[in-house]
Enzyme design. Structure first.
Site, PDB file in Angstrom:
ATOM      1  N   LYS A 186     -20.079   8.784  22.224  1.00 43.93           N
ATOM      2  CA  LYS A 186     -18.807   9.203  22.841  1.00 43.93           C
ATOM      3  C   LYS A 186     -18.117  10.234  21.929  1.00 43.93           C
ATOM      4  O   LYS A 186     -18.474  10.379  20.759  1.00 43.93           O
ATOM      5  CB  LYS A 186     -17.914   7.988  23.077  1.00 43.93           C
TER       6      LYS A 186
HETATM    7  C1  LIG Z   1     -19.641   4.386  27.854  1.00 47.87           C
HETATM    8  C2  LIG Z   1     -18.866   4.026  29.060  1.00 47.87           C
HETATM    9  C3  LIG Z   1     -18.387   2.724  29.287  1.00 47.87           C
HETATM   10  C4  LIG Z   1     -18.815   1.535  28.481  1.00 47.87           C
HETATM   11  O1  LIG Z   1     -18.609   1.595  27.132  1.00 47.87           O
HETATM   12  P1  LIG Z   1     -19.516   0.688  26.145  1.00 47.87           P
HETATM   13  O2  LIG Z   1     -18.813   0.856  24.837  1.00 47.87           O
HETATM   14  O3  LIG Z   1     -20.888   1.237  26.143  1.00 47.87           O
HETATM   15  O4  LIG Z   1     -19.450  -0.710  26.630  1.00 47.87           O
HETATM   16  C5  LIG Z   1     -17.582   2.510  30.388  1.00 47.87           C
HETATM   17  N1  LIG Z   1     -17.276   3.494  31.237  1.00 47.87           N
HETATM   18  C6  LIG Z   1     -17.721   4.750  31.069  1.00 47.87           C
HETATM   19  C7  LIG Z   1     -17.332   5.801  32.047  1.00 47.87           C
HETATM   20  C8  LIG Z   1     -18.548   5.051  29.987  1.00 47.87           C
HETATM   21  O5  LIG Z   1     -19.013   6.297  29.843  1.00 47.87           O
END
Ligand SMILES: *Cc1c(COP(=O)(O)O)cnc(C)c1O
Length: 370
Positions: A186
């Site tokens: 991210k």
């Molecule tokens: C990455 C993501 C999540 C989940 O996050 P995690 O930390 O992997 O549990 C939820 N929603 C979106 C749109 C994402 O890109």
């Protein structure tokens, strides 16, 4: 020379000294869970987003689940979200026992189409989860207007959009709650899992704190069934260092995106590719640079042959996922989301990408699709 979709090693090397120091500091303190790094990081994220509270949790999925639960959403309730997103946006709704209801996407922004939202609201609807897909916020004003009219909770899934803005408001700060993921890829990524809930609502924040810690206010006295979901001190310390760079990195991503836009404009003008659409009053943080083309397979093969990483986001819309088969959706229910799944392709777009790499990638695209 191969070009990855994201270069986490280059990013680490650029801030290695600060990161190493932060990690060693935690090892030295030997405080690993619920310590000062997490607490300070919560304060820093709240300040960054302009919210009253921030509650750190184990990952972005837990952030959604706990936020939903803290909003009182559960069995019998419906929550509306986008079918064009990562699975967790809707999985979290099912996890609390509620029913995900999908709404078609806007063909330009790929976010939920607010013009089609009201028709999805029923007597059972309790909430909306707008997803700020690829780093650009959903159209929050009409969403908040409908939420007020029908007394619905709004939880922004801002996993891909930390630092993005809507008319001057930071992603996560506009709804009843906003959630972030610190998954390594991210825009603000840890070196493991992590997540955060932000909110201006005192009671919601308090309930989220209780839920993340086994439904406990006083240790070993459990008032309700909760979760074990926390951000460890190592992740918090690393993320605190990286938070200092997030605006610079987001700007770097937006700059690379602008160069792609410019280089690929002739192809777009010929209708051979659709470039990411940017709303004028919004600040896009380009978690991913996703273009769309009817000749995706040909483009993927050419990029891969040159060692240029590329990836499909997302191959299957959520309404057609096997796990949601019992919701009864069918092919054709959301043609725009389905079409996006057949055409969307992410190409490398990160601050450390060099100009020559970027030009090389654009050149391949121009040759293949031109
Ligand atoms: C990455 C993501 C999540 C989940 O996050 P995690 O930390 O992997 O549990 C939820 N929603 C979106 C749109 C994402 O890109």
């Amino acid at each position: 020379m191969s070009i990855p979709l994201l270069d986490l090693k280059a990013q680490y090397l650029a801030i290695k000294e600060e990161i190493d120091q932060a990690v060693l500091g935690v090892l030295d303190s030997s405080k690993f869970i619920f310590g000062p790094e997490m607490k300070t990081f919560e304060e820093e994220i709240a300040a960054y987003c302009g919210t009253k509270h921030a509650v750190a949790v184990g990952n972005g999925t837990d952030a959604l689940v706990i936020a939903l639960k803290a909003c009182g959403i559960g069995p019998g309730d419906e929550v509306i979200t986008s079918p064009f997103t990562f699975f967790a946006s809707a999985e979290s709704i099912a996890q609390v026992g509620a029913t995900p209801v999908f709404v078609e996407i806007d063909p330009q922004t790929l976010n939920m189409d607010v013009a089609k939202l009201e028709a999805k609201i029923t007597a059972k609807t309790k909430g909306i989860i707008p997803v700020h897909i690829f780093g650009q916020m959903a159209d929050m004003d009409p969403i908040l207007g409908l939420a007020q009219k029908y007394n619905l909770k709004v939880i922004e899934d801002a996993a891909q959009a930390i630092g993005a803005e809507y008319k001057g408001h930071k992603a996560g700060s506009m709804g009843d709650a906003g959630t972030f993921s610190f998954f390594p890829t991210k825009n603000l990524g840890g070196y493991g899992d992590g997540g955060m809930i932000v909110t201006n609502d005192d009671a919601l924040a308090e309930e989220a704190r209780v839920l993340r810690f086994h439904g406990c206010k006083t240790k070993y006295y459990h008032d309700e069934i909760g979760y074990n979901s926390r951000l460890d001190e190592l992740q918090a310390a690393i993320l605190r260092v990286k938070l200092r760079y997030i605006d610079e990195w987001n700007q770097g991503r937006a700059h690379k995106a602008a160069v792609y836009d410019q280089l690929l404009a002739p192809l777009a003008a010929e209708g051979k590719v659709i470039l990411p659409y940017q709303e004028a009053e919004l600040k896009h943080v380009f978690h991913l640079y996703v273009l769309r083309t009817a000749e995706r397979e040909k483009l993927m093969a050419a990029l891969t042959a040159k060692g240029i990483a590329n990836a499909i986001y997302y191959p299957v819309p959520l309404h057609l996922q096997k796990a949601f088969a019992d919701l009864g959706y069918q092919v054709g229910d959301f043609p725009l989301a389905e079409e996006a799944c057949t055409q969307a392709l992410a190409i490398p777009c990160y601050p450390e990408l060099t100009d020559s790499q970027l030009h090389e990638i654009a050149q391949v695209i121009l040759e293949v699709l031109g």
